[in-house]
Design a protein around this motif. Structure first.
Motif, PDB file in Angstrom:
ATOM      1  N   ILE A   1     -51.430 -14.372 -34.960  1.00 26.06           N
ATOM      2  CA  ILE A   1     -51.136 -13.027 -34.455  1.00 26.06           C
ATOM      3  C   ILE A   1     -52.322 -12.099 -34.612  1.00 26.06           C
ATOM      4  N   SER A   2     -53.291 -12.493 -35.433  1.00 26.73           N
ATOM      5  CA  SER A   2     -54.433 -11.626 -35.721  1.00 26.73           C
ATOM      6  C   SER A   2     -55.223 -11.241 -34.466  1.00 26.73           C
ATOM      7  N   PRO A   3     -55.589 -12.175 -33.575  1.00 28.06           N
ATOM      8  CA  PRO A   3     -56.332 -11.785 -32.365  1.00 28.06           C
ATOM      9  C   PRO A   3     -55.560 -10.807 -31.488  1.00 28.06           C
ATOM     10  N   LEU A   4     -54.230 -10.977 -31.383  1.00 27.66           N
ATOM     11  CA  LEU A   4     -53.438 -10.070 -30.560  1.00 27.66           C
ATOM     12  C   LEU A   4     -53.426  -8.669 -31.165  1.00 27.66           C
TER      13      LEU A   4
ATOM     14  N   GLY B   1     -61.071 -11.387 -24.694  1.00 28.50           N
ATOM     15  CA  GLY B   1     -60.925 -12.246 -25.870  1.00 28.50           C
ATOM     16  C   GLY B   1     -59.502 -12.647 -26.181  1.00 28.50           C
ATOM     17  N   TYR B   2     -59.289 -13.944 -26.381  1.00 29.98           N
ATOM     18  CA  TYR B   2     -58.013 -14.492 -26.851  1.00 29.98           C
ATOM     19  C   TYR B   2     -56.838 -14.060 -25.975  1.00 29.98           C
TER      20      TYR B   2
ATOM     21  N   VAL C   1     -43.653 -14.439 -32.598  1.00 30.49           N
ATOM     22  CA  VAL C   1     -43.816 -13.008 -32.340  1.00 30.49           C
ATOM     23  C   VAL C   1     -44.878 -12.778 -31.264  1.00 30.49           C
ATOM     24  N   VAL C   2     -45.949 -13.575 -31.280  1.00 31.86           N
ATOM     25  CA  VAL C   2     -46.964 -13.476 -30.218  1.00 31.86           C
ATOM     26  C   VAL C   2     -46.326 -13.746 -28.857  1.00 31.86           C
TER      27      VAL C   2
ATOM     28  N   ASP D   1     -63.860  -8.330 -30.698  1.00 32.33           N
ATOM     29  CA  ASP D   1     -64.569  -7.160 -31.223  1.00 32.33           C
ATOM     30  C   ASP D   1     -66.022  -7.100 -30.770  1.00 32.33           C
ATOM     31  N   ASP D   2     -66.448  -8.029 -29.928  1.00 30.11           N
ATOM     32  CA  ASP D   2     -67.804  -8.003 -29.370  1.00 30.11           C
ATOM     33  C   ASP D   2     -67.759  -7.345 -27.993  1.00 30.11           C
TER      34      ASP D   2
END
Length: 439
Positions: A218-221, A131-132, A113-114, A254-255
């Motif tokens: 998929i969390s970072p996306l 990020g990512y 899915v990414v 998130d930084d």
């Protein structure tokens, strides 16, 4: 792989041609070849999830397993299993960070899915986001931060910390934001299942209406999509046009850090930022968020550089402390050194490893320690940080001798004996491997 890249290129072209279009048909791209490429990109050496299936076991019938996974994903019968949660040390070691371990099939399907969504959002994402993302790294963010700060002569820095972002990301808001670009039922249904999968900890499964898929690829996306709309677009379209001076934003996941040439602009944004994030269920950490003066020191001041408050100000971002200092030519420049918290954390990790492996052969210990030092130098080895690198190597050297000395009750590993041992098993010399200056 031969057909996967052209498909991704086509998705990227459509995203570029129609920046306001929502994609209603994406899942048909996922076929056996697509899943095979997703499996190839998935790490095989990670811990097993709740089903206990390892990559070696999965590969015994790889084709059949991927076929069954594809059928379940397309038919809607796929059930996202709970994520196994463990805790790892965080920061100063007094706190822990939750780490999620999905099943291998979950990783494969999330990667698939990414691969669908990345071409869409890579066109949409702001240049201030690092990020990512493909071909972007923490050092890319640090370089841009330095360039912006020097161009604005430092100005005012708003250092922001979002409290437990990955744990508090609101599912309803995320679904709404995803609908701007993605309305494929299969894809949205899969994402919804991952959001609802729950977490297995101490034998109990806990469900939540907030948080990104623990440990999932998929969390970072999803996190980037969330903050793209909540922060990046808002900053570019609503905040920047209303400010009188120059301003910039650099975000890594998130930084993030904001810079302003005018103090009044900085204070206005600081005031509305918490309201903006609160509207989407996010909270600013009051103790870790601060506005500080970071003006370039005036000519004639000391090398440490005094700020308008009469004392040097610094800030931390991505593991580095940023500060004003003189270059070798006498000009004021922004330098970076290893943040004290990261220095202590890295040294504590190595000390714990030396304690647990103190009875291993010295050759094996040296090999592993050099591997860890090489990784440390690879990240923190930037121009101007040699002092911290050398200090870290000296500290590792002391820690290694300490635990070698505790291999026996006699405590026979004196410094003289250790120095003789070092001649045959030397630790890697500290060196900067990255230049902060671009050609």
């Amino acid at each position: 792989m031969d057909t996967v890249s052209p498909k991704q290129q086509r998705i990227a072209e459509l995203a570029k041609q129609s920046p306001q279009m929502a994609f209603t048909s994406l899942a048909y791209h996922i076929d056996l070849e697509w899943l095979g490429e997703a499996y190839r990109r998935t790490r095989k050496d990670g811990a097993a999830g709740v089903d206990g299936v390892t990559a070696c076991e999965y590969e015994q019938d790889l084709q059949g397993n991927l076929e069954r996974l594809l059928n379940r994903a397309k038919s809607g019968s796929y059930r996202a299993p709970p994520v196994r949660r463990v805790h790892i040390p965080k920061g100063d070691g007094q706190q822990t960070r939750p780490l999620g371990i999905p099943t291998l099939e979950d990783k494969i399907l999330q990667r698939a899915v990414v691969m669908l969504l990345e071409p869409i959002y890579e066109h949409d994402f702001s240049d201030s986001s690092f990020g990512y993302r493909p071909k972007r790294s923490p050092h890319s963010a640090l370089d841009v931060l330095r360039e912006n700060a020097i161009e604005g002569q430092g100005g005012w820095i708003l250092e922001v910390d979002i409290r437990q972002f990955f744990e508090t990301l609101d599912h309803d808001h995320l679904r709404s934001l995803l609908n701007h670009r993605v309305r494929d039922g299969v894809v949205l249904r899969l994402i919804g299942k991952w959001l609802k999968a729950g977490v297995l900890e101490n034998g109990n499964v806990r469900f939540s209406d907030s948080g990104s898929p623990q440990g999932g690829v998929i969390s970072p996306l999803l996190a980037n999509i969330y903050l793209h709309y909540v922060l990046d677009v808002w900053f570019e379209q609503e905040v920047r046009p209303r400010l009188g001076g120059r301003t910039w934003l650099v975000r890594y996941a998130d930084d993030f850090v904001m810079g302003f040439t005018d103090e009044s602009d900085a204070r206005r944004v600081q005031e509305v930022l918490s309201k903006r994030l609160g509207k989407f269920g996010l909270t600013i950490h009051p103790d870790k968020t601060r506005l500080l003066p970071f003006q370039r020191p005036k000519a004639g001041t000391s090398g440490k550089g005094e700020t308008v408050r009469g004392r040097p100000e610094t800030f931390d971002f991505l593991g580095f402390t940023h500060y004003w200092s003189h270059s070798r030519y006498g000009n004021w420049v922004i330098k970076r050194k290893t943040a004290a918290s990261r220095f202590r954390r890295a040294l504590r990790t190595i000390s714990e490893w030396c304690r647990r492996h103190r009875h291993d052969p010295v050759e094996d210990q040296q090999r592993t320690l050099n591997h860890k030092l090489r990784g440390h130098y690879g990240y923190y080895g930037v121009t101007g940080n040699s002092h911290a690198l050398c200090a870290f190597r000296r500290s590792v050297r002391r820690v290694w001798r300490k635990w070698l000395n505790r291999r026996h009750r006699k405590r026979s590993m004196t410094w003289r004996r250790f120095e003789r041992l070092e001649k045959g098993y030397p630790l890697l010399a500290a060196r900067a491997v990255r230049s902060i200056y671009r050609s």
